[in-house]
Scaffold this motif. Sequence first.
Motif, PDB file in Angstrom:
ATOM      1  N   ILE A  42     -29.846  17.679  70.499  1.00 50.13           N
ATOM      2  CA  ILE A  42     -29.342  18.295  69.266  1.00 50.13           C
ATOM      3  C   ILE A  42     -29.784  19.759  69.181  1.00 50.13           C
ATOM      4  O   ILE A  42     -29.006  20.627  68.791  1.00 50.13           O
ATOM      5  CB  ILE A  42     -29.809  17.500  68.026  1.00 50.13           C
ATOM      6  N   ILE A  43     -31.015  20.040  69.581  1.00 56.89           N
ATOM      7  CA  ILE A  43     -31.491  21.432  69.604  1.00 56.89           C
ATOM      8  C   ILE A  43     -30.637  22.251  70.563  1.00 56.89           C
ATOM      9  O   ILE A  43     -30.219  23.366  70.242  1.00 56.89           O
ATOM     10  CB  ILE A  43     -32.987  21.488  70.015  1.00 56.89           C
ATOM     11  N   MET A  44     -30.338  21.685  71.730  1.00 58.47           N
ATOM     12  CA  MET A  44     -29.517  22.396  72.715  1.00 58.47           C
ATOM     13  C   MET A  44     -28.107  22.632  72.170  1.00 58.47           C
ATOM     14  O   MET A  44     -27.566  23.735  72.313  1.00 58.47           O
ATOM     15  CB  MET A  44     -29.453  21.603  74.027  1.00 58.47           C
ATOM     16  N   LYS A  58     -18.384   0.336  65.138  1.00 60.67           N
ATOM     17  CA  LYS A  58     -17.783   1.369  64.289  1.00 60.67           C
ATOM     18  C   LYS A  58     -18.848   2.033  63.421  1.00 60.67           C
ATOM     19  O   LYS A  58     -19.646   1.373  62.788  1.00 60.67           O
ATOM     20  CB  LYS A  58     -16.720   0.757  63.374  1.00 60.67           C
ATOM     21  N   VAL A  59     -18.828   3.373  63.414  1.00 61.01           N
ATOM     22  CA  VAL A  59     -19.791   4.147  62.629  1.00 61.01           C
ATOM     23  C   VAL A  59     -19.007   5.168  61.809  1.00 61.01           C
ATOM     24  O   VAL A  59     -18.108   5.818  62.316  1.00 61.01           O
ATOM     25  CB  VAL A  59     -20.800   4.874  63.546  1.00 61.01           C
ATOM     26  N   ASP A  60     -19.343   5.316  60.541  1.00 61.09           N
ATOM     27  CA  ASP A  60     -18.649   6.264  59.679  1.00 61.09           C
ATOM     28  C   ASP A  60     -19.344   7.617  59.644  1.00 61.09           C
ATOM     29  O   ASP A  60     -19.734   8.107  58.584  1.00 61.09           O
ATOM     30  CB  ASP A  60     -18.553   5.710  58.249  1.00 61.09           C
ATOM     31  N   MET A  61     -19.508   8.226  60.793  1.00 60.43           N
ATOM     32  CA  MET A  61     -20.069   9.569  60.861  1.00 60.43           C
ATOM     33  C   MET A  61     -19.611  10.225  62.158  1.00 60.43           C
ATOM     34  O   MET A  61     -19.125   9.551  63.066  1.00 60.43           O
ATOM     35  CB  MET A  61     -21.597   9.555  60.744  1.00 60.43           C
ATOM     36  N   THR A  62     -19.770  11.523  62.231  1.00 64.48           N
ATOM     37  CA  THR A  62     -19.360  12.235  63.440  1.00 64.48           C
ATOM     38  C   THR A  62     -20.351  11.957  64.567  1.00 64.48           C
ATOM     39  O   THR A  62     -21.458  11.470  64.334  1.00 64.48           O
ATOM     40  CB  THR A  62     -19.305  13.756  63.179  1.00 64.48           C
ATOM     41  N   THR A  63     -19.932  12.282  65.779  1.00 59.17           N
ATOM     42  CA  THR A  63     -20.800  12.079  66.940  1.00 59.17           C
ATOM     43  C   THR A  63     -22.089  12.875  66.787  1.00 59.17           C
ATOM     44  O   THR A  63     -23.172  12.365  67.051  1.00 59.17           O
ATOM     45  CB  THR A  63     -20.068  12.501  68.230  1.00 59.17           C
ATOM     46  N   TYR A  64     -21.965  14.116  66.367  1.00 57.99           N
ATOM     47  CA  TYR A  64     -23.137  14.972  66.191  1.00 57.99           C
ATOM     48  C   TYR A  64     -24.104  14.375  65.169  1.00 57.99           C
ATOM     49  O   TYR A  64     -25.308  14.315  65.417  1.00 57.99           O
ATOM     50  CB  TYR A  64     -22.693  16.372  65.745  1.00 57.99           C
ATOM     51  N   ASP A  65     -23.571  13.923  64.033  1.00 61.08           N
ATOM     52  CA  ASP A  65     -24.428  13.343  62.992  1.00 61.08           C
ATOM     53  C   ASP A  65     -25.094  12.064  63.469  1.00 61.08           C
ATOM     54  O   ASP A  65     -26.253  11.804  63.142  1.00 61.08           O
ATOM     55  CB  ASP A  65     -23.617  13.066  61.723  1.00 61.08           C
ATOM     56  N   TYR A  66     -24.367  11.258  64.243  1.00 59.95           N
ATOM     57  CA  TYR A  66     -24.954  10.030  64.777  1.00 59.95           C
ATOM     58  C   TYR A  66     -26.113  10.358  65.722  1.00 59.95           C
ATOM     59  O   TYR A  66     -27.185   9.759  65.633  1.00 59.95           O
ATOM     60  CB  TYR A  66     -23.901   9.208  65.514  1.00 59.95           C
ATOM     61  N   LYS A 100     -32.577  29.134  79.773  1.00 65.53           N
ATOM     62  CA  LYS A 100     -31.544  30.060  79.301  1.00 65.53           C
ATOM     63  C   LYS A 100     -30.347  29.192  78.911  1.00 65.53           C
ATOM     64  O   LYS A 100     -29.485  28.878  79.729  1.00 65.53           O
ATOM     65  CB  LYS A 100     -31.194  31.058  80.391  1.00 65.53           C
ATOM     66  N   LEU A 101     -30.331  28.776  77.661  1.00 67.00           N
ATOM     67  CA  LEU A 101     -29.351  27.799  77.204  1.00 67.00           C
ATOM     68  C   LEU A 101     -27.893  28.263  77.312  1.00 67.00           C
ATOM     69  O   LEU A 101     -27.040  27.448  77.656  1.00 67.00           O
ATOM     70  CB  LEU A 101     -29.679  27.354  75.782  1.00 67.00           C
ATOM     71  N   PRO A 102     -27.550  29.524  77.046  1.00 68.72           N
ATOM     72  CA  PRO A 102     -26.143  29.916  77.225  1.00 68.72           C
ATOM     73  C   PRO A 102     -25.641  29.705  78.660  1.00 68.72           C
ATOM     74  O   PRO A 102     -24.470  29.403  78.864  1.00 68.72           O
ATOM     75  CB  PRO A 102     -26.132  31.403  76.842  1.00 68.72           C
ATOM     76  N   LEU A 147     -22.188  24.211  70.295  1.00 73.55           N
ATOM     77  CA  LEU A 147     -21.235  23.221  70.785  1.00 73.55           C
ATOM     78  C   LEU A 147     -20.996  22.078  69.803  1.00 73.55           C
ATOM     79  O   LEU A 147     -20.424  21.057  70.180  1.00 73.55           O
ATOM     80  CB  LEU A 147     -21.728  22.635  72.117  1.00 73.55           C
ATOM     81  N   LYS A 148     -21.393  22.222  68.561  1.00 73.04           N
ATOM     82  CA  LYS A 148     -21.278  21.134  67.597  1.00 73.04           C
ATOM     83  C   LYS A 148     -19.829  20.676  67.444  1.00 73.04           C
ATOM     84  O   LYS A 148     -19.540  19.480  67.472  1.00 73.04           O
ATOM     85  CB  LYS A 148     -21.844  21.567  66.243  1.00 73.04           C
ATOM     86  N   ASP A 149     -18.899  21.615  67.314  1.00 75.69           N
ATOM     87  CA  ASP A 149     -17.495  21.252  67.139  1.00 75.69           C
ATOM     88  C   ASP A 149     -16.931  20.585  68.392  1.00 75.69           C
ATOM     89  O   ASP A 149     -16.120  19.658  68.297  1.00 75.69           O
ATOM     90  CB  ASP A 149     -16.664  22.488  66.787  1.00 75.69           C
ATOM     91  N   GLU A 150     -17.343  21.025  69.563  1.00 71.51           N
ATOM     92  CA  GLU A 150     -16.868  20.417  70.806  1.00 71.51           C
ATOM     93  C   GLU A 150     -17.396  18.990  70.961  1.00 71.51           C
ATOM     94  O   GLU A 150     -16.694  18.112  71.440  1.00 71.51           O
ATOM     95  CB  GLU A 150     -17.281  21.256  72.017  1.00 71.51           C
ATOM     96  N   VAL A 151     -18.638  18.769  70.548  1.00 69.06           N
ATOM     97  CA  VAL A 151     -19.205  17.416  70.617  1.00 69.06           C
ATOM     98  C   VAL A 151     -18.452  16.488  69.676  1.00 69.06           C
ATOM     99  O   VAL A 151     -18.104  15.361  70.047  1.00 69.06           O
ATOM    100  CB  VAL A 151     -20.723  17.437  70.281  1.00 69.06           C
ATOM    101  N   ASN A 152     -18.154  16.961  68.475  1.00 64.68           N
ATOM    102  CA  ASN A 152     -17.431  16.135  67.510  1.00 64.68           C
ATOM    103  C   ASN A 152     -15.987  15.888  67.926  1.00 64.68           C
ATOM    104  O   ASN A 152     -15.417  14.853  67.603  1.00 64.68           O
ATOM    105  CB  ASN A 152     -17.473  16.762  66.119  1.00 64.68           C
TER     106      ASN A 152
END
Length: 125
Positions: free
Chosen positions: A53-55, A34-42, A107-109, A61-66
């Motif tokens: 994280i750069i990608m 158990k971790v008290d942080m979002t997936t992105y923050d972890y 081309k990241l998009p 996609l931060k909200d989708e990852v979380n």
Amino acid sequence: MKKLIMICIAIVTVVTVYSCKKDYVIGGSLYNPKVDMTTYDYLKTKKLFDTLIIMVDRMGLKDEVNASGTVFALTNYAISNYVKEKQAHLRIKLNDENLVFTFDSLKLPELKDSLRAYLFKDRLP
């Protein structure tokens, strides 16, 4: 000779008995998943996922990852291998052995859907 064999058996028996103890803890504490942080923050706290994280930041996609229940995170090593393979493919395709292709050349998009393939809504055991 029998005395030597008996001594060897005794030594093996003593070593076997003492090696089976499970009184010790490696690492100092038990693992807590158990971790008290979002997936992105972890992922951001681990150097192994810096490039991912750069990608995610550049793709937005931060909200989708979380929101994902399970994320199969790509390591820096995996992304580096992808860039090297892409460079080798383009060198052959364009017939240019001096072609330089780096992470910034991606081309990241266009890779957004490919990265989404590693995000799952459900929690996978």
